[in-house]
Design an enzyme around this catalytic site. Structure first.
Site, short mmCIF file in Angstrom:
data_model
loop_
_atom_site.label_atom_id
_atom_site.label_comp_id
_atom_site.label_asym_id
_atom_site.label_seq_id
_atom_site.Cartn_x
_atom_site.Cartn_y
_atom_site.Cartn_z
N ARG A 46 -5.93 6.18 -6.89
CA ARG A 46 -5.72 7.61 -6.72
C ARG A 46 -5.85 8.36 -8.04
NH1 ARG A 46 -0.17 7.78 -3.32
NH2 ARG A 46 -0.60 10.04 -3.37
N LEU A 91 0.87 -1.18 0.00
CA LEU A 91 0.00 0.00 0.00
C LEU A 91 0.90 1.22 0.00
CD1 LEU A 91 -2.77 -0.72 2.69
CD2 LEU A 91 -2.92 -1.04 0.22
N ASP A 92 0.47 2.28 -0.66
CA ASP A 92 1.21 3.54 -0.60
C ASP A 92 1.31 4.01 0.85
OD1 ASP A 92 1.34 3.45 -3.36
OD2 ASP A 92 -0.31 4.86 -3.66
N ARG A 93 2.37 4.72 1.13
CA ARG A 93 2.61 5.15 2.51
C ARG A 93 1.44 5.92 3.14
NH1 ARG A 93 8.32 7.34 4.88
NH2 ARG A 93 7.67 7.40 7.06
#
Length: 241
Positions: free
Chosen positions: A164, A61-63
């Site tokens: 996103r 997962l993105d930060r």
């Protein structure tokens, strides 16, 4: 110190955790301690394991994103989980909070994504361009709280920054995501994207695994819990992309 993750599922083969926003899944140039190392340390202490602990990262997962992350505790489980994800034999459900209501209350988005490594951003095209990757997702509107809308998103492909950039491309950037067009950052640098649920067949036990992650512990996210349809228990669990 704030807890950085909560264990949602654990057996001899897999461990699934719900991570807080802001936590790296794997190490990078920042040198910050990643989730991978935190979970390794947990296993080492709990089971009193000598030496290095094996733990394989199945996906990331993105930060700034919160929610479910799957790790494999054996090389066999890692190989099989990688295959499950590669073949899209996993159902992933995300929650995204956006500031604009989508034109259609539900739909399917298809784009061709091209990543710029220098800026770590992704651009979405409506047509295929050189080196682009096809990205698909479905979404539906779950409801509205104050001036924000909660979307349930099911990615069909697993591309970097996919949700996103695809939501931003339909005019609905995710709250806090200034990289993709939301006007203001969140105070804690998070974005309101949450990996809410995972469903797959266990790679060793061959039993269904359904994991659901509670939203981050803050008052903004908690307002949206009332919109949870709770139909994940009954609907679509026979459906794998």
């Amino acid at each position: 110190m704030k807890q950085k993750y909560v264990i949602v599922y654990e057996d001899n083969h897999l461990i699934v955790v719900n991570k807080e926003p802001g936590v790296l899944v794997q190490g990078d140039k920042t040198g910050d301690v990643p989730l991978l190392d935190l979970v390794k340390n947990y296993i080492k202490k709990k089971y009193d394991k000598p030496g290095d602990v094996f733990l394989g990262t199945v996906h990331r997962l993105d930060r700034p994103v919160s929610g479910l992350v799957v790790f494999a505790r054996t090389s066999k489980a890692l190989e099989r989980m990688n295959e499950i994800f590669r073949k899209r034999q996993v159902q992933k459900t995300y929650w995204a909070v956006v500031g604009r209501k989508p034109r259609e209350e539900k739909g399917r988005l298809t784009h061709f994504l091209l990543k710029d490594e220098a800026t770590n951003t992704v651009k979405a095209y409506d047509y295929e361009v050189p080196r682009s990757q096809k990205a698909e997702l479905t979404y539906r509107l779950l409801g509205k709280v104050n001036d924000h809308y909660l979307l349930e998103v099911n990615p069909i492909t697993g591309r970097p920054h996919q949700i996103r950039v695809q939501l931003a491309s339909m005019g609905c950037p995710i709250r806090g995501d200034i990289k993709y067009g939301f006007p203001r950052p969140n105070q804690d640098s998070s974005i309101n994207l949450h990996a809410r649920r995972l469903y797959f067949i266990h790679p060793v036990k061959k039993e269904p695994v359904i994991c659901k992650a509670g939203v981050p512990n803050n008052s903004f996210w908690e307002e949206f819990i009332t919109l949870d349809p709770e139909d994940y228990k009954d609907k679509n669990l026979d459906f794998i992309y």
